[in-house]
Write a protein that holds these residues in place. Structure first.
Motif, PDB file in Angstrom:
ATOM      1  N   LEU A 157       2.429  40.659  52.715  1.00  0.00           N
ATOM      2  CA  LEU A 157       2.740  41.579  51.621  1.00  0.00           C
ATOM      3  C   LEU A 157       1.658  41.502  50.557  1.00  0.00           C
ATOM      4  CD1 LEU A 157       6.408  40.417  51.381  1.00  0.00           C
ATOM      5  CD2 LEU A 157       5.732  42.721  52.049  1.00  0.00           C
ATOM      6  N   SER A 158       1.345  42.644  49.974  1.00  0.00           N
ATOM      7  CA  SER A 158       0.426  42.656  48.837  1.00  0.00           C
ATOM      8  C   SER A 158       1.154  42.123  47.609  1.00  0.00           C
ATOM      9  CB  SER A 158      -0.064  44.079  48.575  1.00  0.00           C
ATOM     10  OG  SER A 158       1.009  44.894  48.117  1.00  0.00           O
ATOM     11  N   ALA A 159       0.390  41.795  46.580  1.00  0.00           N
ATOM     12  CA  ALA A 159       0.988  41.325  45.322  1.00  0.00           C
ATOM     13  C   ALA A 159       1.948  42.373  44.766  1.00  0.00           C
ATOM     14  CB  ALA A 159      -0.108  40.996  44.314  1.00  0.00           C
ATOM     15  N   GLU A 160       1.607  43.642  44.927  1.00  0.00           N
ATOM     16  CA  GLU A 160       2.461  44.720  44.404  1.00  0.00           C
ATOM     17  C   GLU A 160       3.792  44.784  45.157  1.00  0.00           C
ATOM     18  OE1 GLU A 160      -1.747  45.319  43.520  1.00  0.00           O
ATOM     19  OE2 GLU A 160      -0.717  45.072  45.452  1.00  0.00           O
ATOM     20  N   ALA A 161       3.768  44.565  46.461  1.00  0.00           N
ATOM     21  CA  ALA A 161       5.006  44.544  47.244  1.00  0.00           C
ATOM     22  C   ALA A 161       5.862  43.338  46.860  1.00  0.00           C
ATOM     23  CB  ALA A 161       4.694  44.534  48.734  1.00  0.00           C
ATOM     24  N   LYS A 162       5.215  42.198  46.653  1.00  0.00           N
ATOM     25  CA  LYS A 162       5.947  41.007  46.224  1.00  0.00           C
ATOM     26  C   LYS A 162       6.574  41.221  44.848  1.00  0.00           C
ATOM     27  CE  LYS A 162       3.051  37.803  48.823  1.00  0.00           C
ATOM     28  NZ  LYS A 162       2.007  36.768  48.712  1.00  0.00           N
ATOM     29  N   ALA A 163       5.851  41.891  43.961  1.00  0.00           N
ATOM     30  CA  ALA A 163       6.374  42.155  42.617  1.00  0.00           C
ATOM     31  C   ALA A 163       7.603  43.059  42.664  1.00  0.00           C
ATOM     32  CB  ALA A 163       5.287  42.781  41.741  1.00  0.00           C
ATOM     33  N   ALA A 164       7.705  43.873  43.706  1.00  0.00           N
ATOM     34  CA  ALA A 164       8.876  44.737  43.876  1.00  0.00           C
ATOM     35  C   ALA A 164      10.044  43.986  44.512  1.00  0.00           C
ATOM     36  CB  ALA A 164       8.506  45.959  44.721  1.00  0.00           C
ATOM     37  N   GLY A 165       9.849  42.719  44.807  1.00  0.00           N
ATOM     38  CA  GLY A 165      10.923  41.903  45.365  1.00  0.00           C
ATOM     39  C   GLY A 165      10.932  41.809  46.879  1.00  0.00           C
TER      40      GLY A 165
END
Length: 134
Positions: free
Chosen positions: A44-52
Motif C-alpha cells: 500500500l502507498s502512504a496515501e492508502a495507509k492514511a485512508a485506513g
C-alpha cells in the motif's frame, strides 16, 4: 575502528514506489498492489495507509470468512476499501519488474560494501570498510 558495521535497508512501500516511478500519475494517490491469486493487498502507498487500508484488505468474502488471520484483523473487501479511499488505484503484482528494480538497488548498494539481499526491498550492507575509512 569498528569490528563490524552493517546497515539494514528496508525500502518502504517498495512495490507501490516502483508502480509510481513507472507511472508518475500514481504519485500522491491511494495505491494498492494485489497478488495474482485474489489474495488481497500485499503493498500500500502512504496515501492508502492514511485512508485506513492495510495489507490483507481487499480479499474476497470467502477468504475474509475462512482465513483466521483475516478474520482476526477484520479484513475488508475491495468495495469497502474503495469507500474509504474513493481514488484508490489497484494494480497487480509485477514480479519481474520488482526483480529488475531490486537488482538495480543491489548494484547501487554494492558500491558501499558486501550486500545480503533478503527480499526485493530488504538489504543488509556491510559498510565496515567505509566506516573505518571515514
Amino acid at each position: 575502528p569498528p569490528s563490524a558495521c552493517v546497515v539494514h535497508l528496508d525500502i518502504d512501500n517498495f512495490y507501490c514506489a516502483v508502480e509510481a516511478a513507472d507511472e508518475p500519475r500514481l504519485r500522491g494517490v491511494p495505491l494498492a498492489v494485489t497478488q495474482g491469486n485474489a489474495g488481497g493487498f500485499v503493498a500500500l502507498s502512504a496515501e492508502a495507509k492514511a485512508a485506513g487500508l492495510r495489507k490483507g484488505d481487499g480479499v474476497g468474502e470467502g477468504g475474509r470468512r475462512n482465513i483466521p488471520a483475516l478474520v482476526a484483523m477484520a479484513s475488508i473487501g475491495i468495495a469497502e476499501a474503495r469507500r474509504r479511499a474513493p481514488e484508490l488505484v489497484v494494480r497487480p503484482m509485477r514480479v519481474e519488474r520488482y526483480r529488475q528494480v531490486a537488482s538495480s538497488v543491489l548494484a547501487l548498494l554494492r558500491r558501499w560494501g558486501r550486500v545480503e539481499k533478503t527480499s526485493y526491498d530488504d538489504f543488509y550492507v556491510d559498510v565496515t570498510a567505509a566506516a573505518a575509512a571515514a
